[in-house]
Write a protein that holds these residues in place. Sequence first.
Motif, PDB file in Angstrom:
ATOM      1  N   HIS A 134     -50.014  24.992   4.080  1.00 54.73           N
ATOM      2  CA  HIS A 134     -49.966  25.054   2.699  1.00 54.73           C
ATOM      3  C   HIS A 134     -49.922  23.005   2.430  1.00 54.73           C
ATOM      4  N   ASP A 135     -50.428  22.183   3.293  1.00 52.14           N
ATOM      5  CA  ASP A 135     -50.128  21.246   2.666  1.00 52.14           C
ATOM      6  C   ASP A 135     -52.320  20.689   2.743  1.00 52.14           C
ATOM      7  N   LEU A 136     -53.271  21.876   3.030  1.00 53.45           N
ATOM      8  CA  LEU A 136     -54.295  21.709   2.687  1.00 53.45           C
ATOM      9  C   LEU A 136     -54.895  22.815   1.557  1.00 53.45           C
ATOM     10  N   ILE A 137     -54.203  24.278   1.502  1.00 51.48           N
ATOM     11  CA  ILE A 137     -54.182  24.463  -0.039  1.00 51.48           C
ATOM     12  C   ILE A 137     -53.353  25.510  -1.075  1.00 51.48           C
ATOM     13  N   PRO A 138     -53.805  25.511  -2.086  1.00 52.37           N
ATOM     14  CA  PRO A 138     -51.846  25.445  -2.549  1.00 52.37           C
ATOM     15  C   PRO A 138     -51.753  26.737  -2.296  1.00 52.37           C
ATOM     16  N   LEU A 139     -50.193  26.563  -3.155  1.00 54.54           N
ATOM     17  CA  LEU A 139     -49.447  27.765  -2.323  1.00 54.54           C
ATOM     18  C   LEU A 139     -50.032  28.822  -3.136  1.00 54.54           C
ATOM     19  N   GLU A 140     -50.463  29.553  -4.209  1.00 53.64           N
ATOM     20  CA  GLU A 140     -51.126  30.577  -4.611  1.00 53.64           C
ATOM     21  C   GLU A 140     -51.870  31.225  -3.843  1.00 53.64           C
ATOM     22  N   TYR A 141     -52.954  29.853  -2.859  1.00 57.49           N
ATOM     23  CA  TYR A 141     -53.746  31.134  -2.059  1.00 57.49           C
ATOM     24  C   TYR A 141     -53.410  30.964  -0.973  1.00 57.49           C
ATOM     25  N   ALA A 142     -52.264  30.426  -0.592  1.00 55.93           N
ATOM     26  CA  ALA A 142     -52.042  30.761   1.005  1.00 55.93           C
ATOM     27  C   ALA A 142     -50.642  31.755   0.811  1.00 55.93           C
ATOM     28  N   ASN A 143     -49.781  32.125   0.009  1.00 47.44           N
ATOM     29  CA  ASN A 143     -49.024  33.331  -0.491  1.00 47.44           C
ATOM     30  C   ASN A 143     -50.079  34.610  -0.403  1.00 47.44           C
ATOM     31  N   GLU A 144     -50.947  34.432  -0.985  1.00 47.21           N
ATOM     32  CA  GLU A 144     -52.237  35.255  -1.052  1.00 47.21           C
ATOM     33  C   GLU A 144     -53.114  35.763   0.173  1.00 47.21           C
ATOM     34  N   PHE A 145     -53.091  34.759   1.189  1.00 46.76           N
ATOM     35  CA  PHE A 145     -54.043  34.897   2.738  1.00 46.76           C
ATOM     36  C   PHE A 145     -52.670  35.359   3.114  1.00 46.76           C
ATOM     37  N   ALA A 146     -51.359  35.141   3.251  1.00 47.18           N
ATOM     38  CA  ALA A 146     -50.373  35.672   3.914  1.00 47.18           C
ATOM     39  C   ALA A 146     -50.218  37.426   3.679  1.00 47.18           C
ATOM     40  N   LYS A 147     -51.298  37.864   2.442  1.00 42.05           N
ATOM     41  CA  LYS A 147     -51.310  39.063   2.655  1.00 42.05           C
ATOM     42  C   LYS A 147     -52.154  39.544   3.101  1.00 42.05           C
ATOM     43  N   LEU A 148     -53.472  39.038   4.674  1.00 46.84           N
ATOM     44  CA  LEU A 148     -54.024  39.079   5.281  1.00 46.84           C
ATOM     45  C   LEU A 148     -54.173  40.255   5.904  1.00 46.84           C
ATOM     46  N   LEU A 193     -28.448  25.303   0.940  1.00 43.06           N
ATOM     47  CA  LEU A 193     -29.644  24.408   1.482  1.00 43.06           C
ATOM     48  C   LEU A 193     -30.901  25.499   1.737  1.00 43.06           C
ATOM     49  N   ASP A 194     -31.786  26.116   0.727  1.00 43.00           N
ATOM     50  CA  ASP A 194     -32.154  27.169   2.107  1.00 43.00           C
ATOM     51  C   ASP A 194     -33.683  26.076   2.061  1.00 43.00           C
ATOM     52  N   ALA A 195     -33.487  26.302   3.366  1.00 43.58           N
ATOM     53  CA  ALA A 195     -34.910  25.780   4.487  1.00 43.58           C
ATOM     54  C   ALA A 195     -36.287  25.954   4.487  1.00 43.58           C
ATOM     55  N   SER A 196     -36.391  26.960   4.141  1.00 40.47           N
ATOM     56  CA  SER A 196     -38.420  27.552   3.440  1.00 40.47           C
ATOM     57  C   SER A 196     -38.142  26.654   2.006  1.00 40.47           C
ATOM     58  N   VAL A 197     -37.731  26.923   1.345  1.00 41.43           N
ATOM     59  CA  VAL A 197     -37.693  25.628  -0.459  1.00 41.43           C
ATOM     60  C   VAL A 197     -38.024  24.927  -0.236  1.00 41.43           C
ATOM     61  N   ILE A 198     -37.463  24.066   0.853  1.00 39.28           N
ATOM     62  CA  ILE A 198     -37.327  23.111   1.292  1.00 39.28           C
ATOM     63  C   ILE A 198     -38.100  21.816   2.004  1.00 39.28           C
ATOM     64  N   ILE A 199     -38.924  23.013   2.611  1.00 38.19           N
ATOM     65  CA  ILE A 199     -40.457  22.412   3.017  1.00 38.19           C
ATOM     66  C   ILE A 199     -40.799  22.824   2.553  1.00 38.19           C
ATOM     67  N   GLU A 200     -40.879  23.560   1.645  1.00 37.51           N
ATOM     68  CA  GLU A 200     -42.453  23.748   0.537  1.00 37.51           C
ATOM     69  C   GLU A 200     -42.388  22.583  -0.627  1.00 37.51           C
ATOM     70  N   GLU A 201     -41.219  22.665  -0.612  1.00 41.58           N
ATOM     71  CA  GLU A 201     -41.077  21.810  -2.070  1.00 41.58           C
ATOM     72  C   GLU A 201     -41.288  19.950  -1.215  1.00 41.58           C
ATOM     73  N   PHE A 202     -41.424  19.884  -0.167  1.00 37.13           N
ATOM     74  CA  PHE A 202     -41.826  18.584   0.807  1.00 37.13           C
ATOM     75  C   PHE A 202     -43.537  18.647   1.052  1.00 37.13           C
ATOM     76  N   ILE A 203     -44.047  19.974   1.404  1.00 38.20           N
ATOM     77  CA  ILE A 203     -44.811  19.828   1.427  1.00 38.20           C
ATOM     78  C   ILE A 203     -46.188  19.708   0.460  1.00 38.20           C
ATOM     79  N   SER A 204     -45.094  19.921  -0.516  1.00 33.53           N
ATOM     80  CA  SER A 204     -46.485  19.909  -2.797  1.00 33.53           C
ATOM     81  C   SER A 204     -46.161  18.527  -2.722  1.00 33.53           C
ATOM     82  N   ILE A 205     -45.434  17.729  -2.427  1.00 38.59           N
ATOM     83  CA  ILE A 205     -45.813  16.677  -2.200  1.00 38.59           C
ATOM     84  C   ILE A 205     -47.019  15.801  -1.770  1.00 38.59           C
ATOM     85  N   LEU A 206     -46.467  16.506  -0.269  1.00 34.94           N
ATOM     86  CA  LEU A 206     -47.915  16.294   0.668  1.00 34.94           C
ATOM     87  C   LEU A 206     -48.969  16.008  -0.135  1.00 34.94           C
ATOM     88  N   ARG A 207     -49.005  17.231   0.038  1.00 34.43           N
ATOM     89  CA  ARG A 207     -50.691  17.866  -0.220  1.00 34.43           C
ATOM     90  C   ARG A 207     -51.143  16.981  -2.068  1.00 34.43           C
TER      91      ARG A 207
END
Length: 561
Positions: free
Chosen positions: A87-101, A380-394
């Motif tokens: 998620h630090d490399l590609i937008p969340l929209e693409y990461a979620n879509e690629f997870a469906k592969l 606290l929802d760890a996955s939400v926190i992690i995703e938000e933090f990674i979006s800042i890094l990206r």
Amino acid sequence: MTMIRKRLHRYSMLKRYGQIIEVLQKYGFGYIVDKIGLGSIRDLTYKFKNKDQVNRLSTPGSVRARKILEELGPTYIKLGQLLSMRHDLIPLEYANEFAKLQDDAPSFEFEEVELIIREELGHSIEELFDHFDRKPLACASIGQVHRAKIKNGDEVVVKVQRPGIKEVIESDLDIMYSIARLIEEHIPEARLYRPIEIVDEFSRSMLEEIDYTQEGWNTDRFAYNFRNNKQIRIPKVYWDYTNKRVLTLEYIEGIKASHADLLDQQGLDRSKIALVVGEAFMQQVFNDGFFHADLHPGNILIMKDGTVVFLDFGMTGHLSSEMCDLFLDGLTALVNGDSSLLVELSRDMGCIDYHADTRSLKVDIEYFLSKYYGRAQKNLDASVIIEEFISILREHQVIIPHNIALLVRGMVVVEGFGLIINPNFNITELIEPYAKKEIKERYHPQNLARRTYSNISSWSRLFQKAPTKISHILDHAENGYLRIKFESEEGSRLISEINVASNRLSFSMIISAMIIASSMVIQTDMKPFLWGVPFLGIFSFFLASLFGLWLVFNIFRTGRI
């Protein structure tokens, strides 16, 4: 013969390039082909000139990108799966879509299974097994799994690699490297995402995955790490029946963890199962430094007595003691709201490039920390926190190291599993005691003394070598061999511009000299003549004119020679 093989390889590579270009064109990404300079390959045959077959307006780019990977086959599906956790490399929209592969594929013929087993193990199926199911239990792009029974009566599962898949993957990796180099060369903004490094990371992962002995070693290592944990079971590897393309493991009867209703029917405690898996993952991270990065419900079996079985050790991560220390420091900084320390740790891990705006990054991290400061862990929802933090890094172009990205993915997957089994599962409550224990052990007097001794030893070696090193430097300086090299981006650009200007000036002077020389020759009676004028003078003047026009054209087109 070697020449023929090379030509066949080039032809197959060119054909594969054509397929990639055709699929990109089909799904509305044809502009990338032109941008990276592959238009000439596209124009080799008319079929690549077809217009985009997918409506870009009605179909999101992420969906079209996923379809491209699916159509290009197993190597590209695996690449998409890798990118889905970055998620630090590609937008969340693409990461979620690629997870469906889905890594599904049709089964291959049983005759090919027999041939591969004979080639790898040196014996036929009849000589090795009492029974071998012809129909596979599961099929994937890399291989398929069969249930069997060996001569001593043990029930096993045999994973057999798909024929020719190694050659396909190696060819695709070669093409990926060349495309990554073209992207870095022709799309400057893409360099921030380090496409060649991504392919490096992916290449290592794929080459390990197609070597089943690596998965066997991973399985044995997990078995050793959990040898004293009666709540966790790891399948046994049958090494006499294992090689690079065949992996034989103990067959264990159990319920897939995704079937929560069956767990209830067996009277199994789901909250305990979630806790066992969560604590096992904490042990892998904080104690072992070697963790399963893909503990989704499909890779976990629950036996009738509640014992948890981990499967499929193809995707694992390693944490060195140094990286584990940095990770713990990061957790401490998050808990304490220390944005400066987080930025400094990112530098230590090589995540931040030299041109990053650390002041702006620090402001965004401080805002992020203020949102969660003082909240109870259960809220606290760890996955939400992690995703938000990674979006800042990206957003600030901070690239997370591969092993940390795997760790983040592993945590998110484990939390997802825990919530499926037990809706009240909270991974942050599990992390805290382990992190506190590790930090406490770090500052234990004995560990502090060990680290201090190590640092003293390093400094001692440095001081011992210093006089000799300084003496060598002074000797070189005295003899005039000492060179000091400074590199500056601005200086390099200035030198480049000076070179361009000097080349242009030199070329202009040569053209001027040719014009003057031709004028002087024209005034003489030098033979041969053309239209009553010396031919050499006309030719020299004509050549100078061509060079002059070429120079002017290049100045207007590129600003450089």
